[in-house]
Scaffold this motif. Structure first.
Motif, PDB file in Angstrom:
ATOM      1  N   GLY A 195       7.414 -11.094  11.210  1.00 40.84           N
ATOM      2  CA  GLY A 195       7.054 -10.458  12.476  1.00 40.84           C
ATOM      3  C   GLY A 195       8.307 -10.135  13.264  1.00 40.84           C
ATOM      4  O   GLY A 195       9.237 -10.945  13.337  1.00 40.84           O
ATOM      5  N   ASN A 196       8.334  -8.920  13.832  1.00 41.87           N
ATOM      6  CA  ASN A 196       9.467  -8.492  14.672  1.00 41.87           C
ATOM      7  C   ASN A 196      10.803  -8.525  13.940  1.00 41.87           C
ATOM      8  O   ASN A 196      11.820  -8.895  14.525  1.00 41.87           O
ATOM      9  CB  ASN A 196       9.562  -9.353  15.940  1.00 41.87           C
ATOM     10  CG  ASN A 196       8.347  -9.169  16.815  1.00 41.87           C
ATOM     11  OD1 ASN A 196       7.900  -8.045  17.024  1.00 41.87           O
ATOM     12  ND2 ASN A 196       7.781 -10.264  17.284  1.00 41.87           N
ATOM     13  N   THR A 197      10.797  -8.140  12.696  1.00 43.31           N
ATOM     14  CA  THR A 197      12.054  -8.114  11.941  1.00 43.31           C
ATOM     15  C   THR A 197      12.969  -7.024  12.528  1.00 43.31           C
ATOM     16  O   THR A 197      12.604  -5.845  12.507  1.00 43.31           O
ATOM     17  CB  THR A 197      11.776  -7.812  10.452  1.00 43.31           C
ATOM     18  OG1 THR A 197      10.799  -8.739   9.987  1.00 43.31           O
ATOM     19  CG2 THR A 197      13.049  -7.921   9.627  1.00 43.31           C
TER      20      THR A 197
ATOM     21  N   ARG B  29       0.829  -1.213   0.000  1.00 45.40           N
ATOM     22  CA  ARG B  29       0.000   0.000   0.000  1.00 45.40           C
ATOM     23  C   ARG B  29       0.860   1.258   0.000  1.00 45.40           C
ATOM     24  O   ARG B  29       0.641   2.176  -0.793  1.00 45.40           O
ATOM     25  CB  ARG B  29      -0.964  -0.022   1.202  1.00 45.40           C
ATOM     26  CG  ARG B  29      -1.970  -1.150   1.113  1.00 45.40           C
ATOM     27  CD  ARG B  29      -2.931  -1.163   2.272  1.00 45.40           C
ATOM     28  NE  ARG B  29      -2.274  -1.416   3.546  1.00 45.40           N
ATOM     29  CZ  ARG B  29      -2.928  -1.555   4.693  1.00 45.40           C
ATOM     30  NH1 ARG B  29      -4.249  -1.448   4.726  1.00 45.40           N
ATOM     31  NH2 ARG B  29      -2.265  -1.800   5.806  1.00 45.40           N
TER      32      ARG B  29
ATOM     33  N   GLU C  24       2.160   4.041   9.160  1.00 44.04           N
ATOM     34  CA  GLU C  24       0.779   3.580   8.993  1.00 44.04           C
ATOM     35  C   GLU C  24       0.305   3.964   7.578  1.00 44.04           C
ATOM     36  O   GLU C  24       0.331   5.131   7.178  1.00 44.04           O
ATOM     37  CB  GLU C  24      -0.187   4.124  10.047  1.00 44.04           C
ATOM     38  CG  GLU C  24       0.067   3.588  11.447  1.00 44.04           C
ATOM     39  CD  GLU C  24      -0.276   2.098  11.605  1.00 44.04           C
ATOM     40  OE1 GLU C  24      -1.083   1.590  10.815  1.00 44.04           O
ATOM     41  OE2 GLU C  24       0.268   1.463  12.520  1.00 44.04           O
ATOM     42  N   SER C  25      -0.149   2.961   6.853  1.00 42.94           N
ATOM     43  CA  SER C  25      -0.431   3.184   5.438  1.00 42.94           C
ATOM     44  C   SER C  25      -1.512   4.239   5.204  1.00 42.94           C
ATOM     45  O   SER C  25      -1.439   4.984   4.217  1.00 42.94           O
ATOM     46  CB  SER C  25      -0.784   1.864   4.745  1.00 42.94           C
ATOM     47  OG  SER C  25      -1.719   1.146   5.481  1.00 42.94           O
TER      48      SER C  25
ATOM     49  N   VAL D 195       6.625  -1.885   8.493  1.00 39.76           N
ATOM     50  CA  VAL D 195       6.600  -1.201   7.206  1.00 39.76           C
ATOM     51  C   VAL D 195       5.145  -1.157   6.745  1.00 39.76           C
ATOM     52  O   VAL D 195       4.360  -2.022   7.140  1.00 39.76           O
ATOM     53  CB  VAL D 195       7.481  -1.940   6.165  1.00 39.76           C
ATOM     54  CG1 VAL D 195       8.934  -1.745   6.484  1.00 39.76           C
ATOM     55  CG2 VAL D 195       7.128  -3.418   6.060  1.00 39.76           C
TER      56      VAL D 195
ATOM     57  N   HIS E 176      -8.212  -0.139   6.516  1.00 34.79           N
ATOM     58  CA  HIS E 176      -7.017  -0.003   7.350  1.00 34.79           C
ATOM     59  C   HIS E 176      -7.219  -0.652   8.725  1.00 34.79           C
ATOM     60  O   HIS E 176      -6.323  -1.323   9.244  1.00 34.79           O
ATOM     61  CB  HIS E 176      -6.680   1.475   7.525  1.00 34.79           C
ATOM     62  CG  HIS E 176      -5.403   1.701   8.258  1.00 34.79           C
ATOM     63  ND1 HIS E 176      -4.179   1.658   7.645  1.00 34.79           N
ATOM     64  CD2 HIS E 176      -5.141   1.936   9.572  1.00 34.79           C
ATOM     65  CE1 HIS E 176      -3.228   1.871   8.537  1.00 34.79           C
ATOM     66  NE2 HIS E 176      -3.792   2.043   9.713  1.00 34.79           N
TER      67      HIS E 176
HETATM   68  N1  LIG Z   1      -1.323  -0.921  10.245  1.00 38.64           N
HETATM   69  C1  LIG Z   1      -0.028  -1.000   9.584  1.00 38.64           C
HETATM   70  C2  LIG Z   1       0.275  -2.454   9.335  1.00 38.64           C
HETATM   71  C3  LIG Z   1       1.670  -2.617   8.849  1.00 38.64           C
HETATM   72  C4  LIG Z   1       2.138  -4.075   8.887  1.00 38.64           C
HETATM   73  O1  LIG Z   1       1.463  -4.955   9.435  1.00 38.64           O
HETATM   74  N2  LIG Z   1       3.306  -4.300   8.308  1.00 38.64           N
HETATM   75  C5  LIG Z   1       3.903  -5.628   8.297  1.00 38.64           C
HETATM   76  C6  LIG Z   1       4.157  -6.081   6.876  1.00 38.64           C
HETATM   77  S1  LIG Z   1       2.749  -5.911   5.859  1.00 38.64           S
HETATM   78  C7  LIG Z   1       5.247  -5.558   8.983  1.00 38.64           C
HETATM   79  O2  LIG Z   1       5.891  -4.536   9.004  1.00 38.64           O
HETATM   80  N3  LIG Z   1       5.689  -6.645   9.577  1.00 38.64           N
HETATM   81  C8  LIG Z   1       6.959  -6.663  10.234  1.00 38.64           C
HETATM   82  C9  LIG Z   1       7.635  -7.979  10.167  1.00 38.64           C
HETATM   83  O3  LIG Z   1       7.100  -8.883   9.502  1.00 38.64           O
HETATM   84  O4  LIG Z   1       8.677  -8.077  10.784  1.00 38.64           O
HETATM   85  C10 LIG Z   1      -0.074  -0.207   8.279  1.00 38.64           C
HETATM   86  O5  LIG Z   1      -1.135  -0.146   7.667  1.00 38.64           O
HETATM   87  O6  LIG Z   1       0.917   0.383   7.881  1.00 38.64           O
END
Ligand SMILES: N[C@@H](CCC(=O)N[C@@H](CS)C(=O)NCC(=O)O)C(=O)O
Length: 202
Positions: free
Chosen positions: A24-26, A2, A50-51, A38, A84
């Motif tokens: 998760g938690n990268t 997005r 936040e997108s 991200v 969202h």
């Molecule tokens: N509400 C957030 C959700 C962002 C989200 O969940 N990002 C995921 C990837 S799509 C992320 O950063 N994950 C971190 C990871 O996998 O370490 C938005 O819309 O920006």
């Protein structure tokens, strides 16, 4: 996806930094982004995460990211905000993985409930505002379409039963040049970036 689409639609000049996710938690994401997730945008002294906030930021610089008509704009913001904040069951049951064929998987009672709400949003929006083109608000692929692009990607991978309006919309979004470019970039990712938990679903 997005954030990238929105920044591209607004034609912001940015350096893209791609971080392979650990599921998760990268750590590399946590070290750069205020919310540890991200997308994250730094542009012209602004920091935006936040997108939906990125959508609003980009729309300040490219006002056609939201429809010009005030009622259409209110509707676009509402459905973008609903996307969202919601559809958690769909996200959990059908994790995003582009270019895979997981047809039939992920159909839980809760995810199907989310899907029928999305069909209603798309049908209602197209009926009221979509004349003149294939997207939610007609001819222009806008911020609301960008917000729903990951939902389209899930539908193309998991192929839940959809009404014709939703199917047509999914095909239109998949063919949109920026979405197609994102698919191409995803297909070119090295296998080492793939996460076993998302590859072993089929
Ligand atoms: N509400 C957030 C959700 C962002 C989200 O969940 N990002 C995921 C990837 S799509 C992320 O950063 N994950 C971190 C990871 O996998 O370490 C938005 O819309 O920006």
């Amino acid at each position: 996806m997005r954030g990238w689409l929105l920044v591209k639609l607004a034609e912001l000049e940015v350096e893209e930094i791609v971080i392979p996710l650990a599921g998760g938690n990268t750590p590399a994401v946590k070290s750069v982004s205020p919310n540890g997730l991200v997308p994250y945008l730094e542009h012209d002294g602004a920091q935006v995460w936040e997108s939906l906030a990125i959508a609003e930021y980009c729309a300040e610089l490219a006002s056609d990211l939201w429809p010009a008509d005030w009622a259409a704009r209110a509707h676009a913001r509402s459905i973008a905000a609903e996307m969202h904040a919601g559809f958690r069951a769909l996200r959990l049951a059908m994790p995003m993985n582009l270019g895979r064929d997981y047809a039939g998987l992920g159909r839980t009672e809760e995810s199907l409930h989310d899907i029928s709400r999305i069909e209603a949003i798309w049908s209602g929006t197209r009926a009221r505002f979509g004349a003149g083109g294939p997207y939610l608000f007609g001819a222009a692929f806008n911020a609301a379409d960008a917000m729903f692009a990951p939902v389209v990607a899930r539908f193309l991978t998991y192929r839940p039963e959809l009404n014709q309006i939703a199917l047509d919309y999914c095909n239109a979004v998949r063919a949109q040049p920026l979405v197609a470019a994102w698919y191409d970039l995803a297909a070119a990712e090295p296998p080492s970036w793939q996460l076993e938990k998302y590859e072993s679903l089929a």
